[in-house]
Design a protein around this motif. Sequence first.
Motif, PDB file in Angstrom:
ATOM      1  N   THR A  63       3.158  -9.472   2.462  1.00  0.00           N
ATOM      2  CA  THR A  63       2.899  -8.479   1.410  1.00  0.00           C
ATOM      3  C   THR A  63       2.216  -9.103   0.206  1.00  0.00           C
ATOM      4  O   THR A  63       2.702 -10.114  -0.328  1.00  0.00           O
ATOM      5  CB  THR A  63       4.255  -7.868   0.933  1.00  0.00           C
ATOM      6  OG1 THR A  63       4.996  -7.451   2.085  1.00  0.00           O
ATOM      7  CG2 THR A  63       4.046  -6.695   0.004  1.00  0.00           C
ATOM      8  N   ALA A  64       1.126  -8.514  -0.231  1.00  0.00           N
ATOM      9  CA  ALA A  64       0.466  -8.982  -1.459  1.00  0.00           C
ATOM     10  C   ALA A  64       1.371  -8.621  -2.633  1.00  0.00           C
ATOM     11  O   ALA A  64       1.662  -7.448  -2.853  1.00  0.00           O
ATOM     12  CB  ALA A  64      -0.882  -8.291  -1.603  1.00  0.00           C
ATOM     13  N   CYS A  65       1.838  -9.634  -3.346  1.00  0.00           N
ATOM     14  CA  CYS A  65       2.741  -9.408  -4.478  1.00  0.00           C
ATOM     15  C   CYS A  65       1.960  -9.660  -5.767  1.00  0.00           C
ATOM     16  O   CYS A  65       1.890 -10.789  -6.250  1.00  0.00           O
ATOM     17  CB  CYS A  65       3.953 -10.322  -4.371  1.00  0.00           C
ATOM     18  SG  CYS A  65       5.009  -9.906  -2.969  1.00  0.00           S
ATOM     19  N   LEU A  66       1.358  -8.616  -6.284  1.00  0.00           N
ATOM     20  CA  LEU A  66       0.484  -8.784  -7.456  1.00  0.00           C
ATOM     21  C   LEU A  66       1.260  -8.739  -8.769  1.00  0.00           C
ATOM     22  O   LEU A  66       0.703  -9.050  -9.824  1.00  0.00           O
ATOM     23  CB  LEU A  66      -0.611  -7.714  -7.452  1.00  0.00           C
ATOM     24  CG  LEU A  66      -1.546  -7.733  -6.240  1.00  0.00           C
ATOM     25  CD1 LEU A  66      -2.648  -6.701  -6.385  1.00  0.00           C
ATOM     26  CD2 LEU A  66      -2.154  -9.108  -6.011  1.00  0.00           C
ATOM     27  N   LEU A  91       0.832  -1.211   0.000  1.00  0.00           N
ATOM     28  CA  LEU A  91       0.000   0.000   0.000  1.00  0.00           C
ATOM     29  C   LEU A  91       0.867   1.262   0.000  1.00  0.00           C
ATOM     30  O   LEU A  91       0.332   2.370  -0.021  1.00  0.00           O
ATOM     31  CB  LEU A  91      -0.918   0.007   1.234  1.00  0.00           C
ATOM     32  CG  LEU A  91      -1.869  -1.191   1.351  1.00  0.00           C
ATOM     33  CD1 LEU A  91      -2.554  -1.194   2.713  1.00  0.00           C
ATOM     34  CD2 LEU A  91      -2.903  -1.154   0.231  1.00  0.00           C
ATOM     35  N   LEU A  92       2.177   1.085   0.042  1.00  0.00           N
ATOM     36  CA  LEU A  92       3.072   2.228   0.197  1.00  0.00           C
ATOM     37  C   LEU A  92       3.820   2.514  -1.098  1.00  0.00           C
ATOM     38  O   LEU A  92       4.638   1.697  -1.531  1.00  0.00           O
ATOM     39  CB  LEU A  92       4.095   1.946   1.308  1.00  0.00           C
ATOM     40  CG  LEU A  92       3.519   1.478   2.649  1.00  0.00           C
ATOM     41  CD1 LEU A  92       4.650   1.164   3.621  1.00  0.00           C
ATOM     42  CD2 LEU A  92       2.577   2.524   3.228  1.00  0.00           C
ATOM     43  N   SER A 125       6.344  -7.376  -7.445  1.00  0.00           N
ATOM     44  CA  SER A 125       6.518  -8.824  -7.609  1.00  0.00           C
ATOM     45  C   SER A 125       7.305  -9.334  -6.396  1.00  0.00           C
ATOM     46  O   SER A 125       7.964  -8.549  -5.692  1.00  0.00           O
ATOM     47  CB  SER A 125       7.276  -9.133  -8.900  1.00  0.00           C
ATOM     48  OG  SER A 125       8.613  -8.700  -8.765  1.00  0.00           O
ATOM     49  N   GLN A 126       7.282 -10.654  -6.186  1.00  0.00           N
ATOM     50  CA  GLN A 126       8.051 -11.220  -5.059  1.00  0.00           C
ATOM     51  C   GLN A 126       9.532 -10.914  -5.233  1.00  0.00           C
ATOM     52  O   GLN A 126      10.229 -10.583  -4.273  1.00  0.00           O
ATOM     53  CB  GLN A 126       7.869 -12.729  -5.020  1.00  0.00           C
ATOM     54  CG  GLN A 126       6.561 -13.127  -4.423  1.00  0.00           C
ATOM     55  CD  GLN A 126       6.343 -14.625  -4.508  1.00  0.00           C
ATOM     56  OE1 GLN A 126       7.294 -15.399  -4.549  1.00  0.00           O
ATOM     57  NE2 GLN A 126       5.099 -15.026  -4.548  1.00  0.00           N
ATOM     58  N   ASP A 127      10.006 -11.017  -6.482  1.00  0.00           N
ATOM     59  CA  ASP A 127      11.434 -10.751  -6.731  1.00  0.00           C
ATOM     60  C   ASP A 127      11.786  -9.314  -6.370  1.00  0.00           C
ATOM     61  O   ASP A 127      12.830  -9.040  -5.775  1.00  0.00           O
ATOM     62  CB  ASP A 127      11.775 -10.997  -8.205  1.00  0.00           C
ATOM     63  CG  ASP A 127      11.824 -12.490  -8.516  1.00  0.00           C
ATOM     64  OD1 ASP A 127      11.809 -13.290  -7.552  1.00  0.00           O
ATOM     65  OD2 ASP A 127      11.850 -12.842  -9.701  1.00  0.00           O
ATOM     66  N   GLU A 128      10.896  -8.385  -6.730  1.00  0.00           N
ATOM     67  CA  GLU A 128      11.168  -6.968  -6.409  1.00  0.00           C
ATOM     68  C   GLU A 128      11.177  -6.746  -4.895  1.00  0.00           C
ATOM     69  O   GLU A 128      11.987  -5.989  -4.378  1.00  0.00           O
ATOM     70  CB  GLU A 128      10.109  -6.065  -7.054  1.00  0.00           C
ATOM     71  CG  GLU A 128      10.328  -5.878  -8.545  1.00  0.00           C
ATOM     72  CD  GLU A 128       9.132  -5.249  -9.249  1.00  0.00           C
ATOM     73  OE1 GLU A 128       9.341  -4.690 -10.329  1.00  0.00           O
ATOM     74  OE2 GLU A 128       7.989  -5.345  -8.735  1.00  0.00           O
ATOM     75  N   GLN A 177       0.364  -0.960  -4.840  1.00  0.00           N
ATOM     76  CA  GLN A 177       1.580  -1.070  -5.657  1.00  0.00           C
ATOM     77  C   GLN A 177       1.675  -2.499  -6.181  1.00  0.00           C
ATOM     78  O   GLN A 177       1.517  -3.439  -5.404  1.00  0.00           O
ATOM     79  CB  GLN A 177       2.823  -0.765  -4.803  1.00  0.00           C
ATOM     80  CG  GLN A 177       2.764   0.544  -4.068  1.00  0.00           C
ATOM     81  CD  GLN A 177       2.522   1.715  -5.008  1.00  0.00           C
ATOM     82  OE1 GLN A 177       3.198   1.857  -6.026  1.00  0.00           O
ATOM     83  NE2 GLN A 177       1.545   2.542  -4.679  1.00  0.00           N
ATOM     84  N   TYR A 178       1.951  -2.635  -7.464  1.00  0.00           N
ATOM     85  CA  TYR A 178       2.049  -3.982  -8.045  1.00  0.00           C
ATOM     86  C   TYR A 178       3.494  -4.469  -7.960  1.00  0.00           C
ATOM     87  O   TYR A 178       4.250  -4.405  -8.916  1.00  0.00           O
ATOM     88  CB  TYR A 178       1.539  -3.972  -9.480  1.00  0.00           C
ATOM     89  CG  TYR A 178       0.094  -3.518  -9.571  1.00  0.00           C
ATOM     90  CD1 TYR A 178      -0.832  -3.888  -8.604  1.00  0.00           C
ATOM     91  CD2 TYR A 178      -0.338  -2.699 -10.602  1.00  0.00           C
ATOM     92  CE1 TYR A 178      -2.151  -3.465  -8.657  1.00  0.00           C
ATOM     93  CE2 TYR A 178      -1.663  -2.275 -10.674  1.00  0.00           C
ATOM     94  CZ  TYR A 178      -2.554  -2.659  -9.696  1.00  0.00           C
ATOM     95  OH  TYR A 178      -3.859  -2.241  -9.750  1.00  0.00           O
TER      96      TYR A 178
END
Length: 212
Positions: free
Chosen positions: A143-146, A118-119, A173-176, A170-171
């Motif tokens: 964290t929701a990793c969309l 959300l940040l 990814s898990q890698d990010e 914020q979209y």
Amino acid sequence: MAGKGSGFWNFMAPRYARSKISDEATYQRKIDETRAILHDGMRVLEIGCGTGTTAVGHAPYVRSILGVDFSEKMIEIARARAAEAGVENARFEVGSASTLKAQPASFEAILALNVLHLLPDYAQVIEKAYMMLPPGGYFVSSTACLGKGFTPVKLLLAVLAPLGILPKVQYISQDELLAAMRSAGFEVISSWTPPAKMAATFVIARRPSAAY
Ligand SMILES: C[S@@+](CC[C@H](N)C(=O)[O-])C[C@H]1O[C@@H](n2cnc3c(N)ncnc32)[C@H](O)[C@@H]1O
């Protein structure tokens, strides 16, 4: 100080307080894994603490816990929850994750549960968390990793977030997410994602004990 976007969460707070945990087994696993790294000497900070359920639950296992959230209504409920539970070592303050002020090494563990996505400045918040921990301190997040691909939920968010009916997400990814933690200096101790669609990725990271 409350921040931009807190209106949605103020509106949601009473509903959030009443809502049931959707996946009890996953929630419990996260609680257990967090508790395994907590000890009674720790000062804990929870960023985006919501209605304080998790902070109040962990309080008996640590020296103190400070919950911060930019929604006044969430904080009101969290304070009432702590008082009702007779928990005296948990404090709750209205404040934005982006403007957190703390001395270096002022907490031994920092939790950010269901909030980093959300940040807009999540990477900077992770860097600040690193600074607020001593060597050996823990950063725990869910964290929701969309990610970047299209999903119907994103269409909904694109339409409803600008109207304030859903929060801006914020979209990541898990890698990010993991890269942001490593680039801040954290060592990722464990990371897992439940099989359910859109389930949040749970990460335990640690500020290394000694310089490499
Ligand atoms: C999905 S809820 C999660 C609450 C709690 N951590 C949990 O896991 O149940 C997200 C929370 O983050 C808070 N929040 C969102 N953006 C924030 C910000 N910039 N600073 C502080 N709190 C924020 C919201 O007010 C809300 O209480």
